[in-house]
Scaffold this motif. Sequence first.
Motif, short mmCIF file in Angstrom:
data_model
loop_
_atom_site.label_atom_id
_atom_site.label_comp_id
_atom_site.label_asym_id
_atom_site.label_seq_id
_atom_site.Cartn_x
_atom_site.Cartn_y
_atom_site.Cartn_z
N VAL A 168 0.87 -1.18 0.00
CA VAL A 168 0.00 0.00 0.00
C VAL A 168 0.91 1.23 0.00
O VAL A 168 1.91 1.26 0.71
CB VAL A 168 -0.92 0.02 1.24
CG1 VAL A 168 -1.75 1.29 1.28
CG2 VAL A 168 -1.81 -1.21 1.26
N TYR A 169 0.55 2.23 -0.80
CA TYR A 169 1.32 3.47 -0.83
C TYR A 169 0.37 4.66 -0.71
O TYR A 169 -0.80 4.57 -1.10
CB TYR A 169 2.15 3.59 -2.11
CG TYR A 169 1.32 3.60 -3.36
CD1 TYR A 169 0.90 4.80 -3.92
CD2 TYR A 169 0.92 2.42 -3.97
CE1 TYR A 169 0.10 4.82 -5.06
CE2 TYR A 169 0.13 2.42 -5.10
CZ TYR A 169 -0.26 3.63 -5.64
OH TYR A 169 -1.06 3.64 -6.77
N GLN A 170 0.87 5.75 -0.15
CA GLN A 170 0.06 6.96 -0.07
C GLN A 170 0.96 8.17 0.10
O GLN A 170 2.04 8.09 0.66
CB GLN A 170 -0.95 6.89 1.05
CG GLN A 170 -0.37 6.82 2.44
CD GLN A 170 -1.47 6.61 3.47
OE1 GLN A 170 -2.27 5.71 3.38
NE2 GLN A 170 -1.49 7.48 4.46
N ALA A 171 0.48 9.30 -0.40
CA ALA A 171 1.21 10.55 -0.25
C ALA A 171 1.22 10.93 1.23
O ALA A 171 0.22 10.79 1.92
CB ALA A 171 0.55 11.65 -1.08
N ALA A 172 2.36 11.42 1.69
CA ALA A 172 2.50 11.78 3.10
C ALA A 172 3.17 13.15 3.23
O ALA A 172 3.96 13.38 4.13
CB ALA A 172 3.30 10.71 3.83
N GLY A 173 2.85 14.06 2.31
CA GLY A 173 3.40 15.40 2.37
C GLY A 173 4.49 15.60 1.34
O GLY A 173 4.55 14.93 0.33
N GLY A 174 5.37 16.53 1.61
CA GLY A 174 6.45 16.83 0.69
C GLY A 174 6.88 18.27 0.83
O GLY A 174 6.61 18.93 1.84
#
Length: 117
Positions: free
Chosen positions: A34-40
Amino acid sequence: MNANQIVRRALTHLADGHVFADVADQDVPPPWIVYQAAGGKIDVDLAGRPFAKFRMRVQISVWHSTPHGRSSLIRQVVRALISPAVGAVPLGAPADVYEQNTGLHGARLDVSIWSEL
C-alpha cells in the motif's frame, strides 16, 4: 507523471501485483503493498510561482504472513524505488510492525520522489 503513478509503475511487479493506493482491497490475501502521499516540499520562484515539479513524500507499507516474507518484500520495494529509472530517496530505514488482530507482519518506509505539480 505524479509520484503515485511512478510508485505504482515501479512496484506493480511485486506482491503478485497486489499494489494499492491508500488501502488494500478487502478480500486480497497477503502479500500486498500500500502506498500513499504523506506530504512533501513545494518550492516557489522569487515571484511566488511553484516550480513544475516538487519532492513528494510517499509512505510505502508492505504486509506479509511471515516475518521473512515481509523482510524480503520490503527489500524488493527499496531496490525498485531507488533504481535510477525511479530515483526515489529513502527517508530513513524501514520500520517493522506486527498487526495482532490479523497476524500479519508489515514494514513501512518513507521515500522522497520528484512529482509533477
